[in-house]
Enzyme design. Structure first.
Site, PDB file in Angstrom:
ATOM      1  N   SER A 133     -23.237  -4.444  11.116  1.00 61.06           N
ATOM      2  CA  SER A 133     -23.193  -3.015  10.825  1.00 61.06           C
ATOM      3  C   SER A 133     -22.133  -2.334  11.665  1.00 61.06           C
ATOM      4  CB  SER A 133     -24.555  -2.399  11.122  1.00 61.06           C
ATOM      5  OG  SER A 133     -24.537  -1.043  10.801  1.00 61.06           O
ATOM      6  N   LYS A 160     -30.930  -5.968   7.745  1.00 64.80           N
ATOM      7  CA  LYS A 160     -29.718  -5.177   7.496  1.00 64.80           C
ATOM      8  C   LYS A 160     -29.905  -4.326   6.237  1.00 64.80           C
ATOM      9  CE  LYS A 160     -25.309  -3.893   7.693  1.00 64.80           C
ATOM     10  NZ  LYS A 160     -24.817  -3.604   6.390  1.00 64.80           N
ATOM     11  N   HIS A 201     -32.135  -1.476   7.059  1.00 62.99           N
ATOM     12  CA  HIS A 201     -31.317  -0.546   7.847  1.00 62.99           C
ATOM     13  C   HIS A 201     -30.505   0.360   6.917  1.00 62.99           C
ATOM     14  CE1 HIS A 201     -27.244   0.412   9.190  1.00 62.99           C
ATOM     15  NE2 HIS A 201     -27.775   0.710  10.350  1.00 62.99           N
ATOM     16  N   ASN A 202     -29.858  -0.229   5.933  1.00 60.63           N
ATOM     17  CA  ASN A 202     -29.053   0.575   5.004  1.00 60.63           C
ATOM     18  C   ASN A 202     -29.927   1.524   4.198  1.00 60.63           C
ATOM     19  OD1 ASN A 202     -27.084  -1.191   5.917  1.00 60.63           O
ATOM     20  ND2 ASN A 202     -26.055  -1.294   3.956  1.00 60.63           N
ATOM     21  N   GLU A 226     -30.723   4.392   6.290  1.00 63.15           N
ATOM     22  CA  GLU A 226     -29.516   5.223   6.354  1.00 63.15           C
ATOM     23  C   GLU A 226     -29.459   6.174   5.143  1.00 63.15           C
ATOM     24  OE1 GLU A 226     -25.922   2.822   7.020  1.00 63.15           O
ATOM     25  OE2 GLU A 226     -24.968   3.950   5.406  1.00 63.15           O
TER      26      GLU A 226
HETATM   27  P1  NDP Z   1     -13.838  -7.714   0.721  1.00 60.08           P
HETATM   28  O1  NDP Z   1     -15.260  -7.609   0.400  1.00 60.08           O
HETATM   29  O2  NDP Z   1     -12.886  -6.791   0.080  1.00 60.08           O
HETATM   30  O3  NDP Z   1     -13.355  -9.218   0.425  1.00 60.08           O
HETATM   31  C1  NDP Z   1     -12.017  -9.621   0.557  1.00 60.08           C
HETATM   32  C2  NDP Z   1     -11.939 -10.986   1.190  1.00 60.08           C
HETATM   33  O4  NDP Z   1     -12.652 -11.955   0.405  1.00 60.08           O
HETATM   34  C3  NDP Z   1     -10.498 -11.469   1.243  1.00 60.08           C
HETATM   35  O5  NDP Z   1     -10.325 -12.199   2.435  1.00 60.08           O
HETATM   36  C4  NDP Z   1     -10.413 -12.373   0.019  1.00 60.08           C
HETATM   37  O6  NDP Z   1      -9.417 -13.331   0.092  1.00 60.08           O
HETATM   38  C5  NDP Z   1     -11.756 -13.021   0.074  1.00 60.08           C
HETATM   39  N1  NDP Z   1     -12.160 -13.635  -1.191  1.00 60.08           N
HETATM   40  C6  NDP Z   1     -12.550 -13.001  -2.311  1.00 60.08           C
HETATM   41  N2  NDP Z   1     -12.871 -13.889  -3.267  1.00 60.08           N
HETATM   42  C7  NDP Z   1     -12.670 -15.129  -2.731  1.00 60.08           C
HETATM   43  C8  NDP Z   1     -12.847 -16.441  -3.217  1.00 60.08           C
HETATM   44  N3  NDP Z   1     -13.301 -16.681  -4.449  1.00 60.08           N
HETATM   45  N4  NDP Z   1     -12.559 -17.459  -2.384  1.00 60.08           N
HETATM   46  C9  NDP Z   1     -12.118 -17.231  -1.133  1.00 60.08           C
HETATM   47  N5  NDP Z   1     -11.950 -16.006  -0.618  1.00 60.08           N
HETATM   48  C10 NDP Z   1     -12.222 -14.968  -1.411  1.00 60.08           C
HETATM   49  O7  NDP Z   1     -13.587  -7.640   2.321  1.00 60.08           O
HETATM   50  P2  NDP Z   1     -14.266  -6.746   3.446  1.00 60.08           P
HETATM   51  O8  NDP Z   1     -13.562  -7.130   4.693  1.00 60.08           O
HETATM   52  O9  NDP Z   1     -14.363  -5.318   3.067  1.00 60.08           O
HETATM   53  O10 NDP Z   1     -15.766  -7.270   3.523  1.00 60.08           O
HETATM   54  C11 NDP Z   1     -16.074  -8.625   3.806  1.00 60.08           C
HETATM   55  C12 NDP Z   1     -17.559  -8.796   3.738  1.00 60.08           C
HETATM   56  O11 NDP Z   1     -18.174  -7.985   4.725  1.00 60.08           O
HETATM   57  C13 NDP Z   1     -18.179  -8.376   2.410  1.00 60.08           C
HETATM   58  O12 NDP Z   1     -19.250  -9.213   2.101  1.00 60.08           O
HETATM   59  C14 NDP Z   1     -18.688  -6.982   2.682  1.00 60.08           C
HETATM   60  O13 NDP Z   1     -19.748  -6.641   1.836  1.00 60.08           O
HETATM   61  C15 NDP Z   1     -19.128  -7.122   4.126  1.00 60.08           C
HETATM   62  N6  NDP Z   1     -19.184  -5.906   4.898  1.00 60.08           N
HETATM   63  C16 NDP Z   1     -18.267  -4.932   4.714  1.00 60.08           C
HETATM   64  C17 NDP Z   1     -18.322  -3.766   5.452  1.00 60.08           C
HETATM   65  C18 NDP Z   1     -17.279  -2.742   5.266  1.00 60.08           C
HETATM   66  O14 NDP Z   1     -17.428  -1.660   5.868  1.00 60.08           O
HETATM   67  N7  NDP Z   1     -16.221  -2.991   4.504  1.00 60.08           N
HETATM   68  C19 NDP Z   1     -19.376  -3.534   6.446  1.00 60.08           C
HETATM   69  C20 NDP Z   1     -20.235  -4.655   6.636  1.00 60.08           C
HETATM   70  C21 NDP Z   1     -20.135  -5.770   5.864  1.00 60.08           C
HETATM   71  P3  NDP Z   1      -7.919 -13.003  -0.456  1.00 60.08           P
HETATM   72  O15 NDP Z   1      -7.230 -12.317   0.671  1.00 60.08           O
HETATM   73  O16 NDP Z   1      -7.358 -14.345  -0.750  1.00 60.08           O
HETATM   74  O17 NDP Z   1      -8.070 -12.165  -1.672  1.00 60.08           O
END
Ligand code: NDP
Length: 484
Positions: free
Chosen positions: A128, A182, A185-186, A189
């Site tokens: 989080s 988690k 928690h959401n 929120e």
């Molecule tokens: P995204 O959810 O936008 O995911 C993008 C990443 O996933 C990139 O590294 C991408 O690789 C990779 N990816 C997508 N599809 C595949 C695949 N089939 N095989 C391999 N890699 C893949 O990124 P975030 O950083 O926003 O979030 C990451 C995780 O954290 C998610 O599960 C999200 O829900 C969670 N999260 C996010 C928060 C936030 O505030 N954003 C807070 C807490 C948790 P490529 O670069 O090659 O496209």
């Protein structure tokens, strides 16, 4: 092999977590499906710590010390499964796969079971604090085997935010426990935000206060029992003036709240577990109602659904109303949190997780959106009595809520009279009254069910299960085997 931990998936969250690991002295291996993300991270932030860049998953895995700790930070859902499938053949017994994405706890349970069968540890962890938290200190909620936490916990604790010398990371429980907590928690929120929005709307409609005046009200509230990140940012948002129009920004923003889905998951799960988390449910539905833009427009255009006349408070009615709304907000918030913690208990019972609720309140004090002074009170309540039947029974909360109740009733009654919707405040009050009353209308429901469906009922005066022969001679029969 020299890396302490590896991160695969280097979008905003993964990149910032990797930097956080490296800044805290851990040799951090990097991998991403698209190579440019690895290169960019090293080029921009390589000097922050010791990174090991890889071009493919096999060399990434080979760069890790054993037991290997691999954190997956890819898009939740199918992408996570695809990465796990690719990763598993490269790992060896005892290695630890950590999913820090926003996974549904059912998926985490399934994945943990599958990896356990391969001799691997799977840790589904809630993270989080968004982008900022990932870099400077998130709250971390890891679930998985106790054994894996021994190898992983210290590293996670080192990057978590610290509050009063305690890291906001602790072992939550087996398999899906971390992602479940988690999720709740959401959900909390959502409820907290909805209650604040109701307080704002009611004060604005009822007293005709401007956003800037209300910012001041929230700033004052942030000095008392309500002190929290959400109250603080509420004041900041309300104070913001739109550069283009000169109006308060809040009046320029489209009035339709969006959602990414974890609130919905919480409510769906609460329904399955049979826990009345009405605060979270009302918050999710309130967002849905606000988002039904076409329907709202159609109703407003038709002008046929009229409200009460006299839409604001004057004289004695207005006196003390700000303080009354604060009390109603506080009491409703206590109810929403009490329900959330009940849900954690219900999940823990259902899946055998043995979650320590006081410890959850402790790790939510930093990093999280719901970080607040209030969580110290919750921790204290569970420290005093870990088996508390409801947070509302704790001395502190019981007296806070009963002191607030006159104001709470006044506020709900006033909102109803003014025609201002306060689903959060009013459902919290209904829950409080429901919990407190010795008898509800439920006996009548049981009678109805018995009449139309022969669903039977219990009696207050004797053991057993009974059915009245409604369409027969009207006599009563004992139905359970003990009575036959
Ligand atoms: P995204 O959810 O936008 O995911 C993008 C990443 O996933 C990139 O590294 C991408 O690789 C990779 N990816 C997508 N599809 C595949 C695949 N089939 N095989 C391999 N890699 C893949 O990124 P975030 O950083 O926003 O979030 C990451 C995780 O954290 C998610 O599960 C999200 O829900 C969670 N999260 C996010 C928060 C936030 O505030 N954003 C807070 C807490 C948790 P490529 O670069 O090659 O496209």
């Amino acid at each position: 092999a020299r890396a302490d931990i590896g991160v695969t998936g280097l979008a905003v969250m993964g990149r910032n977590l990797a930097r956080n690991f490296a800044r805290n002295g851990h040799v951090t291996a990097l991998h991403n499906r698209t190579q440019s993300r690895v290169d960019e991270l090293v080029a921009q932030f390589g000097a922050e710590g010791d990174f090991v860049a890889s071009t493919d998953l096999a060399s990434f895995v080979a760069s890790l010390k054993r037991p290997r700790r691999v954190m997956i930070m890819v898009k939740a859902g199918k992408a996570t499964d695809a990465v796990i499938d690719e990763l598993v053949p490269l790992l060896e017994e005892g290695d630890i796969v950590i999913d820090g994405g926003n996974a549904h706890f059912d998926d985490t349970r399934r994945r943990e079971q599958a990896l356990r069968a391969e001799g691997l540890h799977f840790v589904g962890t809630g993270v989080s604090g968004g982008e900022e938290g990932a870099l400077n200190g998130p709250s971390i909620m890891p679930g998985g085997s106790k054994e894996s936490y021994e190898a992983l916990g210290p590293i996670l604790e080192s990057i978590a935010v610290d509050v009063d010398g305690t890291p906001c990371c602790t072992y939550v429980g087996p398999d899906g426990a971390g992602h479940f907590v988690k999720m709740v928690h959401n959900g909390i929120e959502y409820a907290d935000m909805q209650l604040i929005a109701e307080a704002y709307d009611l004060l604005r409609q009822g007293l005709g206060k401007t956003p800037a005046e209300l910012a001041e009200v929230f700033r004052t509230w942030n000095e008392g029992d309500l002190e929290s990140f959400l109250i603080e940012i509420t004041a900041t948002v309300l104070d913001k003036v739109d550069a283009e129009t000169g109006k308060a920004l809040v009046d320029v923003i489209v009035d339709a709240a969006e959602q990414k889905g974890t609130g919905r998951w919480t409510v769906q799960t609460a329904l399955e577990l049979g826990v009345p988390t009405t605060g979270i449910a009302e918050a999710v539905f309130a967002r849905s109602l606000s988002g039904s833009v076409d329907q709202r427009k159609a109703v407003q255009a038709a002008g046929t659904l009229v409200g009460p006349s006299g839409a604001s408070l004057t004289g004695a009615e207005a006196e003390g109303f700000v303080e009354a709304v604060r009390d109603a907000l506080y009491a409703s918030k206590v109810v929403a949190y009490a329900q959330g913690f009940d849900m954690i208990q219900a999940g823990s019972d259902q899946y055998g997780w043995d979650v320590d609720k006081g410890a959850m309140a402790t790790i939510w004090r930093g990093g999280c959106i719901i970080r607040a002074q209030f969580l110290n009170r919750i921790k204290e309540a569970y420290d005093k009595d870990a088996a508390l039947a409801s947070l509302l029974l704790d001395d502190y909360f019981a007296s806070a809520v009963s002191n607030a109740q006159d104001s709470w009733r006044r506020v709900v009654a006033t909102a109803v009279r003014l025609g201002v919707p306060v689903p959060g405040f009013s459902s919290a009050l209904a829950y409080y009254d429901g919990l407190r009353r010795e008898r509800l209308g439920a006996a009548l429901v049981q009678g109805q069910r018995d009449l139309f469906g022969a669903h039977t009922y219990g009696r207050v005066d004797k053991e057993g299960t009974y059915h009245t022969l409604w369409s027969g001679d009207g006599s009563e029969e004992r139905q359970d085997t003990a009575g036959q």
